[in-house]
Design a protein around this motif. Structure first.
Motif, PDB file in Angstrom:
ATOM      1  N   PHE A  65       0.820  -1.202   0.000  1.00 15.44           N
ATOM      2  CA  PHE A  65       0.000   0.000   0.000  1.00 15.44           C
ATOM      3  C   PHE A  65       0.859   1.258   0.000  1.00 15.44           C
ATOM      4  O   PHE A  65       0.481   2.298  -0.547  1.00 15.44           O
ATOM      5  N   TRP A  66       2.047   1.179   0.632  1.00 16.56           N
ATOM      6  CA  TRP A  66       2.880   2.367   0.819  1.00 16.56           C
ATOM      7  C   TRP A  66       3.814   2.634  -0.353  1.00 16.56           C
ATOM      8  O   TRP A  66       4.832   3.289  -0.183  1.00 16.56           O
ATOM      9  N   PHE A  68       3.737   4.687  -2.494  1.00 10.57           N
ATOM     10  CA  PHE A  68       3.912   6.117  -2.791  1.00 10.57           C
ATOM     11  C   PHE A  68       4.846   6.793  -1.798  1.00 10.57           C
ATOM     12  O   PHE A  68       5.041   7.992  -1.849  1.00 10.57           O
ATOM     13  N   PHE A 122       3.525  21.836  12.779  1.00 12.41           N
ATOM     14  CA  PHE A 122       2.742  21.272  11.672  1.00 12.41           C
ATOM     15  C   PHE A 122       3.481  21.424  10.345  1.00 12.41           C
ATOM     16  O   PHE A 122       3.448  20.545   9.491  1.00 12.41           O
ATOM     17  N   TRP A 129       6.582  14.854   5.264  1.00 10.18           N
ATOM     18  CA  TRP A 129       5.811  14.124   4.253  1.00 10.18           C
ATOM     19  C   TRP A 129       6.376  14.373   2.865  1.00 10.18           C
ATOM     20  O   TRP A 129       6.478  13.460   2.044  1.00 10.18           O
ATOM     21  N   ILE A 137       0.039  12.956  -5.963  1.00 10.09           N
ATOM     22  CA  ILE A 137      -1.014  13.392  -5.043  1.00 10.09           C
ATOM     23  C   ILE A 137      -0.435  13.597  -3.644  1.00 10.09           C
ATOM     24  O   ILE A 137      -0.747  14.573  -2.964  1.00 10.09           O
ATOM     25  N   VAL A 141      -0.577  17.226  -1.658  1.00 11.03           N
ATOM     26  CA  VAL A 141      -1.202  17.531  -0.364  1.00 11.03           C
ATOM     27  C   VAL A 141      -0.162  17.974   0.662  1.00 11.03           C
ATOM     28  O   VAL A 141      -0.412  18.900   1.443  1.00 11.03           O
ATOM     29  N   THR A 145       0.079  21.662   2.488  1.00  8.77           N
ATOM     30  CA  THR A 145       0.075  21.811   3.948  1.00  8.77           C
ATOM     31  C   THR A 145       1.171  22.796   4.358  1.00  8.77           C
ATOM     32  O   THR A 145       0.939  23.713   5.143  1.00  8.77           O
TER      33      THR A 145
ATOM     34  N   LYS B 165      -7.372   3.735  -1.559  1.00 14.04           N
ATOM     35  CA  LYS B 165      -6.059   4.104  -2.098  1.00 14.04           C
ATOM     36  C   LYS B 165      -5.466   5.339  -1.446  1.00 14.04           C
ATOM     37  O   LYS B 165      -4.252   5.486  -1.372  1.00 14.04           O
ATOM     38  N   PHE B 166      -6.327   6.267  -0.982  1.00 14.58           N
ATOM     39  CA  PHE B 166      -5.784   7.538  -0.494  1.00 14.58           C
ATOM     40  C   PHE B 166      -6.197   7.903   0.939  1.00 14.58           C
ATOM     41  O   PHE B 166      -6.402   9.081   1.217  1.00 14.58           O
ATOM     42  N   PRO B 167      -6.320   6.946   1.851  1.00 17.68           N
ATOM     43  CA  PRO B 167      -6.698   7.340   3.216  1.00 17.68           C
ATOM     44  C   PRO B 167      -5.625   8.203   3.869  1.00 17.68           C
ATOM     45  O   PRO B 167      -5.940   9.125   4.629  1.00 17.68           O
ATOM     46  N   PHE B 168      -4.365   7.920   3.545  1.00 21.40           N
ATOM     47  CA  PHE B 168      -3.258   8.677   4.140  1.00 21.40           C
ATOM     48  C   PHE B 168      -3.319  10.144   3.707  1.00 21.40           C
ATOM     49  O   PHE B 168      -3.193  11.062   4.516  1.00 21.40           O
ATOM     50  N   HIS B 169      -3.584  10.333   2.406  1.00 19.30           N
ATOM     51  CA  HIS B 169      -3.635  11.693   1.871  1.00 19.30           C
ATOM     52  C   HIS B 169      -4.800  12.469   2.465  1.00 19.30           C
ATOM     53  O   HIS B 169      -4.713  13.667   2.706  1.00 19.30           O
ATOM     54  N   ILE B 172      -3.699  13.825   5.709  1.00 23.34           N
ATOM     55  CA  ILE B 172      -2.833  15.004   5.540  1.00 23.34           C
ATOM     56  C   ILE B 172      -3.718  16.222   5.254  1.00 23.34           C
ATOM     57  O   ILE B 172      -3.511  17.303   5.801  1.00 23.34           O
ATOM     58  N   VAL B 175      -4.987  17.655   8.400  1.00 24.46           N
ATOM     59  CA  VAL B 175      -4.024  18.531   9.084  1.00 24.46           C
ATOM     60  C   VAL B 175      -4.010  19.901   8.417  1.00 24.46           C
ATOM     61  O   VAL B 175      -3.996  20.946   9.084  1.00 24.46           O
TER      62      VAL B 175
END
Lengths: 488, 193
Positions: A65-66, A68, A122, A129, A137, A141, A145, B165-169, B172, B175
């Motif tokens: 899953f990771w 990315f 933050f 990240w 994507i 994000v 941030t 696919k994008f729960p992490f994003h 973020i 935040v």
């Protein structure tokens, strides 16, 4: 997703939780000294820094899953840079409280200061990240941030016209650059059907049809990145925003934002530069931007009389040297361009933070950012003068300082891959750097002070300055620890 | 979708987009923005992206209403309307925009147009339903059910993407929203404690 302690996002999660806890603390203890928030933030971030050295990166994430999320040495190195920069910014923010109180609180003691210590935490999470992001994507994000937090931080001194003006400028130009970046990303997605950088690389290799579409996408993305790292011609915001923003925020922009911009640039440029058919076109575009950045940054710095503005142009010129490394394709040199950039940024962190810390302390007692305010500083505080001297000679690249080694690696890389014209520009730029950086040293040591009152330094700031001075000199002679972290 | 409707909605979107910039009255600008968004929403719908089209109207039109309130509350409308246009930056801006558009035209000219139009390639619901992976015992795949009934489950598909696919994003982005809320309070609150 497995055990939390083995999760690739562990450090970032801890930083976010720290930020939330600080916000809560600030909200539920309204009577407490707001600087308590800052001390706890420092303590927590120090813990994260120590933990990051003892952490074993999870491996084989490519097909999970990771996929990315990068957990290579480079990602961890940039995370360390982010945490260290945030800690130094918080130390600066504590020194800066009197100025903030004047322009933010208006009457109430320490009103509105707590958030100024929370927001950098933050931002730090966002920078971390960005250090790991290798998918558009995720990049977008985390980049937003960071950028949106900076909009707030730049305009933080809301009773100060300069800070508000800087905030508005940064907001409008930042939004514009984000627009270009996202438009470029949609073009890449349209061409390849991927947002993942490694898969984009593969798709670009086998791409048929129009070259101009790929070039167009590349250029649009470069506009967005150029804004973040302050490359010419996307630098117009830099001098005004750097001058108007609160000094700790300027330092953060100059180091944290730039470092994160460069790790993202390193990762994004790679799939494009590996595309053999268009390699020379991409390199030509980069070389033009680099040449302009080196020349403009250094020459425009020469006539400056305001130290903060001088550091703004210096930030542009350093972006030029860093870009120079990215244009190279090394032949025999054992470090990759990405590693050279990371090393340079680590040394840049030390010397720039040193200068900004001294600037913050001097600003507090003289209420001025002009170089004239530094006249005769060695009579008022020999320690501060010495610290700033080390900072500026390292920025100029005098041998036996960390700044020299950074430039040395970049120049070696340029020679190794035969970028002779850019090398000539860089030599001219570095030479002019000696003039404008040492102008500050001349003011400190050879000019008469306008007042003689000694400048107070808090123990925390003294410790930070001392550590930075030692690190600048030690890593200038013995860079092996930093290189070890990078190559391992 | 027939190209006539595409052209109409594109023209609406572009003309009102220009009006947002050209109008001297901020309220008129905000209203033009709403119309421009309507045109954009219609284009999304024509691409079978119903959900995005509806969100475009709900969220953006709503946001523009808020913008509207701010304009009425905060700005001196008459002074805004009287402001002189600065000629040199405006010409510069126009030239830059023209260069970008020319660039875009030249890039698009080298592009091979698609072989089929959307009308000729309708959505194949049966094939999409068959391609869904099997779900564990006791759970039902609502997306598959919708596809079998020849309905486009676009909200569900979007949700599925977002949470698998994008729960992490998404977190973020959480935040990010927190930081901007804190920022708004700090910058606009009358008295800080």
């Amino acid at each position: 997703m497995g055990n939390f302690l083995e999760a690739p996002y562990l450090l970032e999660a801890v930083v976010v939780v720290l930020g939330l806890a600080l916000l809560m603390l600030e909200a539920f203890l309204p009577k407490a000294d707001k600087r308590l928030v800052a001390y706890i933030a420092l303590f927590g971030l120090a813990g994260v820094l120590v933990a990051s050295f003892n952490m074993k990166a999870p491996e084989n994430l490519e097909h999970s899953f990771w996929s990315f999320y990068a957990t290579d040495n480079l990602a961890f190195f940039y995370k360390n840079i982010a945490v260290l920069a945030t800690m130094l910014v918080i130390v600066m923010a504590i020194e800066y409280t009197p100025v903030l109180e004047k322009y933010v609180s208006q009457g109430s003691k320490q009103g509105g200061l707590g958030e100024f210590f929370c927001l950098p935490v933050f931002v730090c999470a966002g920078l971390m990240w960005m250090a790991s992001a290798k998918e558009f994507i995720t990049i977008f994000v985390s980049l937003e941030t960071v950028t949106i937090s900076f909009y707030v931080l730049v305009a933080y001194m809301r009773r100060n016209v300069g800070s508000l003006e800087a905030g508005v400028k940064y907001l409008i130009l930042g939004a514009l650059s984000t627009g270009f970046f996202v438009y470029g990303v949609t073009w890449v997605f349209g061409l390849t059907g991927e947002t993942h950088l490694e898969k984009i690389g593969i798709a670009l290799q086998g791409l048929e049809g129009s070259d101009s579409a790929v070039l167009f996408a590349f250029t649009l993305i470069l506009v967005g990145l150029g804004f973040k790292v302050a490359a010419v011609p996307f630098h117009v915001w830099v001098p005004d925003v750097y001058q108007g923003a609160p000094t700790p925020v300027t330092a953060f922009l100059s180091v944290g934002s730039k470092a994160a911009g460069f790790i993202v640039a390193t990762r994004i440029l790679q799939p494009f530069l590996e595309m053999e058919r268009l390699h020379s076109s991409f390199t030509t575009i980069l070389v033009i931007v680099t040449g302009a950045t080196i020349l403009f940054g250094n020459f425009a710095a020469i006539p400056q009389t305001n130290f903060k503005r001088l550091l703004a142009y210096s930030s542009i010129s350093h972006a030029g040297f860093l870009l120079l490394a990215l244009t190279c394709t090394p032949d025999q040199f054992q470090l990759t361009p990405g590693q050279v950039v990371a090393f340079y940024l680590a040394t840049y962190l030390l010397m720039t933070m040193l200068c900004f810390l001294v600037l913050t302390i001097v600003r507090r007692s003289t209420e001025s950012d002009e170089i004239a305010a530094f006249s005769g500083l060695h009579r008022r505080s020999p320690f501060l003068a010495f610290a700033l001297l080390i900072g500026v000679i390292s920025l100029a690249g005098v041998p036996l300082t960390a700044g020299f080694l950074g430039k040395f690696f970049v120049f070696t890389l340029a020679i190794d891959s035969g970028r002779w014209i850019l090398l000539a520009f860089a030599v001219v730029g570095a030479a002019s750097g000696f003039y404008y950086y040492l102008k500050v040293a001349r003011a400190m040591y050879w000019e008469e002070p306008t007042e003689l009152a000694a400048i107070e330094i808090s123990p925390l700031a003294r410790l930070a300055l001392l550590l930075l001075i030692i690190a600048t000199i030690v890593f200038g002679v013995y860079p092996a620890p930093i290189l070890g972290l990078l190559t391992n | 979708m027939p190209p006539v409707a595409f052209i109409i909605f594109s023209v609406i979107m572009l003309v009102f987009g220009v009006l947002v910039v050209v109008n001297r009255n901020p309220v008129a600008s905000a209203l033009s923005l709403v119309v421009s968004f309507l045109g954009l929403a219609a284009l999304f719908v024509s691409l079978d992206a119903y959900f995005v089209g509806v969100v475009q109207i709900l969220v953006y039109a709503g946001a523009v209403m808020v913008l509207f309130l701010f304009i009425i509350m905060l700005l001196d409308l008459k002074a805004e309307a009287r402001r002189k246009i600065n000629v040199v930056p405006m010409i510069g801006g126009c030239v830059l925009t023209a260069v970008l558009v020319l660039q875009l035209v030249s890039v698009l000219n080298t592009f091979e147009p698609g072989k089929k139009s959307l009308v000729e390639a309708p959505l194949d619901y049966a094939a999409a339903a068959a391609a869904r992976p099997a779900v564990p015992e006791g759970k039902s795949d609502t997306i598959k059910r919708d596809l079998r009934e020849n309905k486009l489950p676009d909200v569900r598909l979007l949700g599925e993407q977002l949470f698998t696919k994008f729960p992490f994003h998404l977190q973020i982005a959480g935040v990010l929203l927190l930081v901007s809320t804190v920022g708004v309070v700090i910058l606009s609150k009358r008295e800080l404690k």
